[in-house]
Design a protein around this motif. Structure first.
Motif, short mmCIF file in Angstrom:
data_model
loop_
_atom_site.label_atom_id
_atom_site.label_comp_id
_atom_site.label_asym_id
_atom_site.label_seq_id
_atom_site.Cartn_x
_atom_site.Cartn_y
_atom_site.Cartn_z
N SER A 43 -8.33 -7.55 2.65
CA SER A 43 -7.91 -6.41 1.84
C SER A 43 -6.46 -6.04 2.15
N LEU A 44 -6.10 -6.05 3.43
CA LEU A 44 -4.71 -5.76 3.82
C LEU A 44 -3.76 -6.81 3.27
N ILE A 45 -4.19 -8.08 3.30
CA ILE A 45 -3.35 -9.15 2.76
C ILE A 45 -3.15 -8.94 1.26
N ARG A 46 -4.27 -8.62 0.54
CA ARG A 46 -4.15 -8.37 -0.90
C ARG A 46 -3.23 -7.16 -1.17
N LYS A 47 -3.46 -6.08 -0.41
CA LYS A 47 -2.62 -4.88 -0.58
C LYS A 47 -1.16 -5.19 -0.25
N ASP A 48 -0.96 -5.98 0.79
CA ASP A 48 0.40 -6.37 1.17
C ASP A 48 1.05 -7.16 0.05
N GLU A 49 0.29 -8.10 -0.55
CA GLU A 49 0.83 -8.88 -1.67
C GLU A 49 1.12 -7.96 -2.86
N GLN A 50 0.20 -7.02 -3.13
CA GLN A 50 0.43 -6.07 -4.23
C GLN A 50 1.66 -5.22 -3.96
N LEU A 51 1.80 -4.75 -2.72
CA LEU A 51 2.97 -3.94 -2.37
C LEU A 51 4.26 -4.75 -2.46
N ARG A 52 4.18 -6.01 -2.03
CA ARG A 52 5.37 -6.87 -2.16
C ARG A 52 5.74 -7.06 -3.62
N THR A 55 7.12 -3.84 -4.83
CA THR A 55 8.46 -3.66 -4.27
C THR A 55 9.45 -4.58 -4.98
#
Length: 181
Positions: A43-52, A55
Motif C-alpha cells: 500500500s505504501l509503495i502504491r501510495k508512493d507511486e501515486q504521490l510521485r 508530484t
C-alpha cells in the motif's frame, strides 16, 4: 537414574502440547503480522507511486504555468516599452503643441496691433510712390547737411499719414483748395 513418573510425563507432555500450541499461535500471529506488513508495504509503495505521479504532474503543471507566465511577462514588458515610447512621443507632441498654442495665443493677443499695422501698410500702398522729397536742395547754405528727408520735414508733409482719417482729410484738402502738393 530413575525414570520419570507417569504424572511427570503427563505434565511434561501437557506442557509440551501447550508450548506447541503457543508456538503455533505465535506463528499464526507472525504470519498475520507479516501479511499485514506486506500489505502495508505494498500500500505504501502504491501510495508512493501515486504521490510521485501527482508530484510529477504538479511539477509539469507548475513548469507549464511558469513558462506561460514568463511569456506573458515578456509580452507585457514589450507592451510597456511600446507604451512608454508612445507616451514619450505624445509628451513631445504635447510640448510642441503647447508651444504652438502659446504662439497662437500671443498672435491672437497681438491681432489688434497687427490689424492696425496691416491697415497702415495698405494705406501706404494706396498712397503710391513718394516724390523726391529726399533729394538735397541745391542751396549750399545748409551747413549741417540737412535735407528735406528729416523726420520733422516728413511729419509736416501732407502726403505722409499714419491713419485713414488723415487720408480722408488729405483728399478733402485737395478738393477744397484745388491743388495738390
Amino acid at each position: 537414574m530413575s525414570s520419570p513418573s507417569p504424572v511427570q510425563i503427563r505434565e511434561a507432555n501437557a506442557h509440551l502440547a501447550a508450548l506447541h500450541r503457543r508456538v503455533a499461535d505465535l506463528e499464526q500471529k507472525l504470519e498475520a503480522a507479516e501479511k499485514t506488513v506486506r500489505e502495508q508495504a505494498e500500500s505504501l509503495i502504491r501510495k508512493d507511486e501515486q504521490l510521485r505521479a501527482a508530484t510529477q504532474e504538479i511539477t509539469e503543471n507548475k513548469d507549464r504555468e511558469i513558462s506561460y507566465l514568463h511569456e506573458k511577462l515578456c509580452q507585457s514588458e514589450e507592451s510597456i516599452q511600446k507604451l512608454q515610447h508612445m507616451v514619450k512621443e505624445k509628451d513631445s507632441l504635447i510640448g510642441q503643441l503647447q508651444h504652438r498654442c502659446q504662439l497662437l495665443d500671443n498672435i491672437c493677443k497681438s491681432r489688434p496691433l497687427l490689424d492696425s499695422m496691416l491697415a497702415q501698410m495698405a494705406e501706404a500702398e494706396r498712397m503710391g510712390p513718394i516724390i523726391d522729397l529726399c533729394k538735397p536742395i541745391a542751396d549750399t547754405s545748409l551747413t549741417d547737411g540737412e535735407s528735406n528727408c528729416s523726420p520733422s520735414g516728413l511729419s509736416n508733409h501732407k502726403d505722409f499719414s499714419l491713419s485713414e482719417d488723415d487720408v480722408d482729410d488729405q483728399e478733402l484738402d485737395g478738393v477744397v483748395f484745388g491743388t495738390t502738393v
